[in-house]
Design an enzyme around this catalytic site. Structure first.
Site, PDB file in Angstrom:
ATOM      1  N   CYS A   2       0.854  -1.210   0.136  1.00  0.00           N
ATOM      2  CA  CYS A   2      -0.120  -0.002   0.041  1.00  0.00           C
ATOM      3  C   CYS A   2       0.959   1.024  -0.214  1.00  0.00           C
ATOM      4  O   CYS A   2       1.801   1.400   0.536  1.00  0.00           O
ATOM      5  CB  CYS A   2      -0.698   0.180   1.187  1.00  0.00           C
ATOM      6  SG  CYS A   2      -1.899  -1.227   1.636  1.00  0.00           S
ATOM      7  N   ARG A  27       2.355   0.780  -6.000  1.00  0.00           N
ATOM      8  CA  ARG A  27       2.372  -0.096  -4.541  1.00  0.00           C
ATOM      9  C   ARG A  27       1.292  -0.741  -4.499  1.00  0.00           C
ATOM     10  O   ARG A  27       1.206  -1.817  -3.627  1.00  0.00           O
ATOM     11  CB  ARG A  27       2.533   0.784  -3.409  1.00  0.00           C
ATOM     12  CG  ARG A  27       4.025   1.763  -3.260  1.00  0.00           C
ATOM     13  CD  ARG A  27       4.035   2.699  -2.174  1.00  0.00           C
ATOM     14  NE  ARG A  27       5.389   2.745  -1.702  1.00  0.00           N
ATOM     15  CZ  ARG A  27       5.871   2.236  -0.861  1.00  0.00           C
ATOM     16  NH1 ARG A  27       5.343   1.434  -0.133  1.00  0.00           N
ATOM     17  NH2 ARG A  27       7.178   2.415  -0.616  1.00  0.00           N
ATOM     18  N   TRP A  74      -2.955  -2.447  -1.592  1.00  0.00           N
ATOM     19  CA  TRP A  74      -2.872  -3.833  -2.082  1.00  0.00           C
ATOM     20  C   TRP A  74      -3.482  -4.711  -0.948  1.00  0.00           C
ATOM     21  O   TRP A  74      -2.796  -4.558   0.001  1.00  0.00           O
ATOM     22  CB  TRP A  74      -1.311  -3.991  -2.364  1.00  0.00           C
ATOM     23  CG  TRP A  74      -0.858  -5.255  -2.833  1.00  0.00           C
ATOM     24  CD1 TRP A  74      -1.258  -5.731  -4.180  1.00  0.00           C
ATOM     25  CD2 TRP A  74      -0.460  -6.468  -2.231  1.00  0.00           C
ATOM     26  NE1 TRP A  74      -0.751  -6.908  -4.424  1.00  0.00           N
ATOM     27  CE2 TRP A  74      -0.253  -7.387  -3.231  1.00  0.00           C
ATOM     28  CE3 TRP A  74      -0.001  -6.697  -0.844  1.00  0.00           C
ATOM     29  CZ2 TRP A  74       0.466  -8.727  -2.828  1.00  0.00           C
ATOM     30  CZ3 TRP A  74       0.489  -7.919  -0.622  1.00  0.00           C
ATOM     31  CH2 TRP A  74       0.698  -8.908  -1.844  1.00  0.00           C
ATOM     32  N   ASN A  98      -0.048   1.006   5.959  1.00  0.00           N
ATOM     33  CA  ASN A  98       0.827   0.099   5.043  1.00  0.00           C
ATOM     34  C   ASN A  98       1.345  -0.987   6.068  1.00  0.00           C
ATOM     35  O   ASN A  98       2.252  -0.559   6.597  1.00  0.00           O
ATOM     36  CB  ASN A  98       1.802   0.647   4.259  1.00  0.00           C
ATOM     37  CG  ASN A  98       2.712  -0.059   3.574  1.00  0.00           C
ATOM     38  OD1 ASN A  98       2.255  -1.414   3.121  1.00  0.00           O
ATOM     39  ND2 ASN A  98       3.998   0.277   3.218  1.00  0.00           N
ATOM     40  N   GLY A  99       0.855  -2.126   5.668  1.00  0.00           N
ATOM     41  CA  GLY A  99       1.621  -3.101   6.700  1.00  0.00           C
ATOM     42  C   GLY A  99       0.705  -4.066   7.045  1.00  0.00           C
ATOM     43  O   GLY A  99      -0.519  -4.394   6.530  1.00  0.00           O
ATOM     44  N   GLU A 478      13.651 -16.080 -15.524  1.00  0.00           N
ATOM     45  CA  GLU A 478      13.330 -14.442 -15.273  1.00  0.00           C
ATOM     46  C   GLU A 478      12.359 -14.197 -16.638  1.00  0.00           C
ATOM     47  O   GLU A 478      11.362 -13.424 -16.492  1.00  0.00           O
ATOM     48  CB  GLU A 478      14.608 -13.560 -15.207  1.00  0.00           C
ATOM     49  CG  GLU A 478      14.263 -12.124 -15.777  1.00  0.00           C
ATOM     50  CD  GLU A 478      13.314 -11.428 -14.828  1.00  0.00           C
ATOM     51  OE1 GLU A 478      13.081 -12.018 -13.655  1.00  0.00           O
ATOM     52  OE2 GLU A 478      13.068 -10.300 -14.800  1.00  0.00           O
ATOM     53  N   LYS A 482       8.472 -12.987 -16.244  1.00  0.00           N
ATOM     54  CA  LYS A 482       7.986 -11.539 -16.719  1.00  0.00           C
ATOM     55  C   LYS A 482       6.844 -12.087 -17.621  1.00  0.00           C
ATOM     56  O   LYS A 482       5.724 -11.226 -17.515  1.00  0.00           O
ATOM     57  CB  LYS A 482       9.090 -11.107 -17.912  1.00  0.00           C
ATOM     58  CG  LYS A 482      10.297 -10.337 -17.322  1.00  0.00           C
ATOM     59  CD  LYS A 482       9.673  -8.932 -16.733  1.00  0.00           C
ATOM     60  CE  LYS A 482       9.829  -9.100 -15.111  1.00  0.00           C
ATOM     61  NZ  LYS A 482      10.746  -9.185 -14.528  1.00  0.00           N
ATOM     62  N   GLU A 485       3.830 -12.601 -14.984  1.00  0.00           N
ATOM     63  CA  GLU A 485       3.261 -11.480 -14.369  1.00  0.00           C
ATOM     64  C   GLU A 485       2.450 -10.168 -15.414  1.00  0.00           C
ATOM     65  O   GLU A 485       1.670  -9.627 -14.956  1.00  0.00           O
ATOM     66  CB  GLU A 485       4.051 -10.740 -13.607  1.00  0.00           C
ATOM     67  CG  GLU A 485       5.318 -10.132 -14.010  1.00  0.00           C
ATOM     68  CD  GLU A 485       6.194  -9.449 -12.939  1.00  0.00           C
ATOM     69  OE1 GLU A 485       5.967  -9.108 -11.773  1.00  0.00           O
ATOM     70  OE2 GLU A 485       7.562  -9.535 -13.370  1.00  0.00           O
ATOM     71  N   HIS A 501      14.073 -34.695 -18.074  1.00  0.00           N
ATOM     72  CA  HIS A 501      13.345 -35.350 -16.694  1.00  0.00           C
ATOM     73  C   HIS A 501      12.242 -35.244 -16.249  1.00  0.00           C
ATOM     74  O   HIS A 501      12.140 -35.393 -15.064  1.00  0.00           O
ATOM     75  CB  HIS A 501      14.548 -34.913 -15.637  1.00  0.00           C
ATOM     76  CG  HIS A 501      16.076 -35.340 -16.218  1.00  0.00           C
ATOM     77  ND1 HIS A 501      16.571 -36.740 -16.241  1.00  0.00           N
ATOM     78  CD2 HIS A 501      16.936 -34.798 -16.520  1.00  0.00           C
ATOM     79  CE1 HIS A 501      17.630 -36.716 -16.638  1.00  0.00           C
ATOM     80  NE2 HIS A 501      18.215 -35.654 -16.787  1.00  0.00           N
ATOM     81  N   LYS A 600       4.429  -3.129  -6.381  1.00  0.00           N
ATOM     82  CA  LYS A 600       5.727  -3.057  -6.669  1.00  0.00           C
ATOM     83  C   LYS A 600       6.769  -3.379  -5.572  1.00  0.00           C
ATOM     84  O   LYS A 600       7.702  -3.855  -5.670  1.00  0.00           O
ATOM     85  CB  LYS A 600       6.050  -1.595  -6.945  1.00  0.00           C
ATOM     86  CG  LYS A 600       7.323  -1.335  -7.423  1.00  0.00           C
ATOM     87  CD  LYS A 600       7.737  -1.658  -8.824  1.00  0.00           C
ATOM     88  CE  LYS A 600       9.181  -1.452  -9.260  1.00  0.00           C
ATOM     89  NZ  LYS A 600       9.669  -2.418 -10.287  1.00  0.00           N
TER      90      LYS A 600
HETATM   91  O1  M6R Z   1      11.809  -4.378  -4.425  1.00  0.00           O
HETATM   92  P1  M6R Z   1      12.528  -6.081  -4.711  1.00  0.00           P
HETATM   93  O2  M6R Z   1      13.723  -6.008  -5.847  1.00  0.00           O
HETATM   94  O3  M6R Z   1      13.306  -6.535  -3.576  1.00  0.00           O
HETATM   95  O4  M6R Z   1      11.587  -6.721  -5.175  1.00  0.00           O
HETATM   96  C1  M6R Z   1      11.360  -8.103  -5.056  1.00  0.00           C
HETATM   97  C2  M6R Z   1      10.195  -8.888  -5.945  1.00  0.00           C
HETATM   98  O5  M6R Z   1       9.105  -8.493  -5.281  1.00  0.00           O
HETATM   99  C3  M6R Z   1      10.209  -8.252  -7.425  1.00  0.00           C
HETATM  100  O6  M6R Z   1      11.324  -8.577  -8.387  1.00  0.00           O
HETATM  101  C4  M6R Z   1       9.060  -8.797  -8.183  1.00  0.00           C
HETATM  102  O7  M6R Z   1       9.113 -10.331  -8.565  1.00  0.00           O
HETATM  103  C5  M6R Z   1       9.071  -7.958  -9.553  1.00  0.00           C
HETATM  104  N1  M6R Z   1       7.579  -7.746  -9.800  1.00  0.00           N
HETATM  105  C6  M6R Z   1       9.290  -8.733 -10.836  1.00  0.00           C
HETATM  106  O8  M6R Z   1       9.092  -8.346 -12.052  1.00  0.00           O
END
Ligand code: M6R
Length: 605
Positions: A2, A27, A74, A98-99, A478, A482, A485, A501, A600
């Site tokens: 948040c 956020r 969030w 937030n938390g 990775e 991408k 998400e 395997h 984020k």
């Molecule tokens: O701010 P951070 O790098 O610690 O965040 C870690 C993950 O939440 C972040 O990399 C997340 O996986 C991204 N959405 C990937 O694109």
């Protein structure tokens, strides 16, 4: 997570809070809300979904007042609904949070016993109700807020606003970041300096356990022990151009395009003026390190996995990588000859921060590889290494990934030098190779048209596989992250040799298999694995350079990449991985910068 903002202003604050929330929307975007104090009234507006809905609501139902708090959510406790949207109000107090309040169920039961029932499913409403309870008992607002804070367990950044108190706002930080902004006759609170960027560049960062009482005249901070605390006032240089789309359709497109410049700048910053030697912080030393652990979440974790290959090959240093949420709970074996590196774009990810705290004092050195230099991880690690990517707004991490790779590679060179595996000449040679990176990244970016064409083919699929060997294996993971998400296509990254395997059972003519394979020493083996897929009618997309494509023979689809030195391949091949996901999202019409369910900066466990 948040985003919260608070303003004690000289003008009507609702539109200004809305603007600040726009900069915090990355956020969380499940709901948003604002509360203001206007003369003796405390009022609020809340709307489900993105900020635009709140903005529309305020057009029809404005919210007057020169003091206010705002929130973009969030969801953690309680579904995204208007009733669960912040600010939460009870009697004369409104709260944004937030938390997570871990003991909210106990408090909720207590409050129910005194007849204070909840209207929402959130932990945050408990804070408002408890404060109301104390105020009903005769406590003044500040006293009631502080008494409430004394009862809370968990992680929070909070802002309180009170009916009839147009010149008072209370903030608290425990586990979630909170910044105080100083204006001309105005004061602000924000989850980060970015939220406050157009309002002020004078920022005080609260520390763990701090509480702050704000009036338009200034801020009084007390620390976790209740003592008056003087926290430094810092000037934060945030160029507005860095936080807008600069003509791009999405922040993600802009951030992908920025990579050549970002990597060039990071390389320049961490090397000598002639760029022939490393210029990393004095304290960073691997002479007495026998073992390294790299800890992160999400994309940062894949950067760590790529870096493992570098630390091992360039420095002969044994490396473990781990996901932060697993690392801290698995009783890792630590020691005085171990160094621990925590990689985080935001520097606030709760799991990564907790993992850092877990090892403090039990390892030789802790290093934070961060993008936000004022973040908790940057401040708490023994050594902070900035990746210098600039604000990354899109929820999907792109430029931060390659900038993390850059800093990790430079660290691996330093480890190689400290441990006698590389002499100064060898380091200079590798740095000379790295000088070629911005140009090669630009050449990869030039392939966007072909990548967009390939993405058309992903529009209708439900599953995809990415394959790679060596450092291309974590890159495949990775790439899959991408795609997941951004386009909600189920995707997995596999080591090419592992396919047979088990996962090969998934292969049929519907399954796209993207093979990330520069023409390196392992190329022939990767091609064999690719043939196994082709033999089962898999839809192979081979991403390689001209030499690789010629050697591999015919494949259904391919993408020509520039020829790259092995060391640079993970950077350069990140570009098609990112652009493929970006264009697949465009084809499927998903929300590129704010994919569903994500946020984020994840500041809860
Ligand atoms: O701010 P951070 O790098 O610690 O965040 C870690 C993950 O939440 C972040 O990399 C997340 O996986 C991204 N959405 C990937 O694109």
């Amino acid at each position: 997570m948040c985003g919260i903002v608070g303003i004690l202003g000289r003008h009507q604050v609702a539109p200004i809070i809305l603007e600040a929330l726009r900069r915090l929307e990355y956020r969380g975007y499940d709901s948003a809300g604002i509360a203001t104090v206007n003369e003796s009234r405390l009022d609020r507006r809340r709307a489900l979904g993105k900020l635009v809905n709140l903005s529309d609501l305020l057009v029809h139902d404005p919210l007057p007042g020169k003091a206010g708090i705002g929130h973009t959510r969030w969801a953690t406790h309680g579904a995204p609904t208007v009733a669960n949207a912040h600010p939460h109000r009870a009697g004369r107090v409104a709260v944004v949070h937030n938390g997570i309040i871990e003991n909210f169920r106990t408090l909720r039961a207590e409050l129910a016993q005194v007849g204070l029932a909840h209207e929402s499913d959130t932990d945050t409403e408990t804070i408002a109700l408890l404060t109301r309870y104390y105020m009903d008992q005769g406590m003044a607002p500040q006293q009631a807020a502080f008494a409430t804070l004394d009862r809370l367990e968990g992680a929070f950044a909070l802002a309180f606003l009170f009916q009839g108190e147009d010149d008072l706002m209370i903030g608290a930080r425990q586990g979630s970041p909170l910044a105080v902004g100083h204006g001309e006759g105005e004061m602000y609170l924000g989850s980060d300096a970015l939220a406050l960027a157009p309002l002020t560049d004078r920022i005080t960062y609260l520390e763990e356990g701090d509480r702050v009482v704000i009036t338009r005249a200034g801020a009084q901070i007390t620390d976790a022990q209740g003592r008056r605390a003087n926290r430094p006032l810092t000037r934060v240089a945030l160029d507005q151009a860095m936080v807008d789309k600069a003509g791009h359709r999405h922040f993600m497109a802009k951030e992908i395009a920025e990579q050549p410049a970002v990597l060039g700048a990071a390389l320049g910053f961490h090397t000598s003026p002639e760029k022939t030697a490393l210029a990393l912080p004095e304290g960073l030393n691997f002479t007495s390190t026998d073992r390294l652990v790299l800890v992160a979440c999400g994309t940062g974790h894949y950067a760590a996995q790529v870096a493992k290959y570098w630390f091992e090959s360039l420095a002969g240093l044994p490396v473990e990588t781990d996901i932060a949420s697993e690392f801290r709970y698995r009783q890792p074996v630590l020691g005085a000859r171990m160094s621990a590196v925590f990689i985080s774009q935001s520097g606030e990810t709760a799991d990564t921060l907790a993992a850092l705290r877990h090892v403090q004092g039990a390892v030789a050195q802790t290093v934070g590889v961060v993008n936000v230099p004022t973040s908790s991880i940057a401040r708490e690690a023994d050594i902070a290494l900035p990746i210098l990517a600039g604000p990354e707004i899109s929820v999907a991490s792109t430029k931060a990934f390659t900038a993390q790779l850059m800093v990790l590679l430079l660290m691996a060179l330093k480890a190689g030098q400290d441990r006698g595996h590389l002499d100064a000449g060898a380091v200079a040679g590798h740095l000379a190779t790295l000088q070629r990176l911005p140009g090669l990244m630009r050449a990869a970016l030039d392939r966007e048209g072909e990548i967009a064409d390939l993405a058309q083919g992903l529009g209708g699929v439900n599953h995809a596989l990415f394959l790679g060997r060596g450092p291309m294996f974590p890159l495949a993971a990775e790439a899959a992250l991408k795609l997941k998400e951004l386009s909600y296509i189920h995707a997995e990254g596999y080591a090419s040799g592992e396919l047979k395997h088990g996962p090969i059972a998934l292969i049929d003519e519907m399954m796209p298999v993207v093979v990330l394979a520069p023409r390196d020493a392992l190329f022939a083996k990767t091609v064999s694995n690719m043939q196994e897929v082709l033999a089962r009618q898999g839809r192979v997309v081979l991403v390689s350079d001209r030499a690789g494509l010629a050697e591999a023979g015919p494949v259904p689809e391919s993408l020509v990449m520039p020829q790259v030195p092995d060391l640079l391949a993970p950077f350069v091949y990140a570009v098609p991985a990112q652009l493929l996901a970006y264009h697949a999202a465009l084809v499927r019409g998903t929300d590129v910068d704010q994919p569903r369910n994500l946020a984020k900066s994840v500041t809860v466990e």
